[in-house]
Each structure stands twice: as structure tokens, then as C-alpha cells.
Design an enzyme around this catalytic site. Sequence first.
Site, short mmCIF file in Angstrom:
data_model
loop_
_atom_site.label_atom_id
_atom_site.label_comp_id
_atom_site.label_asym_id
_atom_site.label_seq_id
_atom_site.Cartn_x
_atom_site.Cartn_y
_atom_site.Cartn_z
N HIS A 16 9.04 -2.59 -1.28
CA HIS A 16 10.13 -1.86 -0.62
C HIS A 16 10.40 -2.46 0.75
CE1 HIS A 16 7.73 1.37 1.90
NE2 HIS A 16 7.27 0.17 2.09
N CYS A 35 7.10 -2.43 7.94
CA CYS A 35 7.82 -1.94 6.75
C CYS A 35 9.31 -2.28 6.82
CB CYS A 35 7.60 -0.45 6.53
SG CYS A 35 6.06 -0.08 5.65
N HIS A 41 7.96 -6.04 1.04
CA HIS A 41 6.50 -6.16 0.95
C HIS A 41 6.04 -5.12 -0.05
CE1 HIS A 41 7.27 -2.95 3.77
NE2 HIS A 41 6.15 -2.41 3.31
N HIS A 43 3.12 -2.33 -1.89
CA HIS A 43 2.01 -1.40 -1.72
C HIS A 43 1.39 -1.12 -3.08
CE1 HIS A 43 2.76 -0.25 2.47
NE2 HIS A 43 4.06 -0.24 2.18
N ASP A 81 6.82 0.91 -11.47
CA ASP A 81 5.76 -0.10 -11.42
C ASP A 81 6.33 -1.52 -11.46
OD1 ASP A 81 3.05 -0.91 -11.32
OD2 ASP A 81 3.05 -1.23 -13.49
N HIS A 82 5.85 -2.36 -10.54
CA HIS A 82 6.29 -3.76 -10.43
C HIS A 82 7.79 -3.87 -10.16
CE1 HIS A 82 2.28 -4.58 -11.91
NE2 HIS A 82 2.46 -5.86 -11.65
N GLU A 126 -0.02 5.76 -0.02
CA GLU A 126 0.67 4.48 0.17
C GLU A 126 -0.34 3.39 0.55
OE1 GLU A 126 4.99 3.60 1.59
OE2 GLU A 126 3.73 3.85 3.35
ZN LIG Z 1 5.73 -0.37 3.37
#
Ligand SMILES: [Zn+2]
Length: 137
Positions: A16, A35, A41, A43, A81-82, A126
Site C-alpha cells: 500500500h 508509508c 511497500h 506489510h 493477499d498479494h 500491521e
Molecule cells: Zn505501510
Amino acid sequence: MPRCVVARRVHFNAAHRLHNPERSAEWNRTTFGPCNNPNYHGHNYELDLEVEGDIDPETGYVVDVALLQQLADDLIISALDHRNLNLDVPWFRERLPSAENIARFCWEQLAPRIPNGRLYRIRLWETPRNYVEYQGA
Ligand SMILES: [Zn+2]
């Protein structure tokens, strides 16, 4: 009827970027720190799904955790996911993909589909140190 909370932890990873296009680049950098990095990037999210309800005397269960996992797979994991949350998930086109909003998304998908009991709380990790909790609006 005796009541209990049953929890299942599920996992997904996703990319995100937190960026509010209504605000300046400097405001975004200051507010969101890393972020806000332009190229996204990832998580490794852990999601605790808690269902509260009566213990069924016939099964001894509130809800079958295998069914809870299946619902999470079908409604949440398959969507997130992914994925790049900003680009791949339409729900986030109008919302920042913060942990708070991801928890809301998960709640909205899952809460109407719980067959026994009710979705009591969602806890989204997170990072190993940061989590948010959501219990509906
Ligand atoms: Zn982040």
C-alpha cells in the site's frame, strides 16, 4: 445459554501507500512518513477474527473455526493477499488503505456472512507492534 468468543487468526500480505491527494506532498511526507514512499511497500498482516455467540449444545461450538477460515479465504484473503491495495482493490479507490480502513473492509465483507453468533471484533496487526481493533460502526 452459555456464550463464548471464538477467534481465528488469518494472514495476508499486501502493498500500500498512504497518500492523500487533497494535501501537499510535504503534508503527506510529514503525516505518513515511510508509508508515503511513492513506490509502495508491503506489510505482513495478521488478522484476528472474533465471533461471539451461544455454545451449541449439539456441537459444543459457537462457530466452526474451519468455516471461519473458509469465509476469510473467500471474502478477505482472496481480495487482499498479494495485492496492491491502492491499485487492485476498488474499495480503496476512495479510501486510504490504513490499517483502520483495512479492518473496516474486512468487517464489511465478513459480518453479514457469519452463520452462527455475530462478528464481535476484528484485530488487524500491521506490524508485530501495531494493531487496530474494529467492532463495527
Ligand atoms: Zn505501510
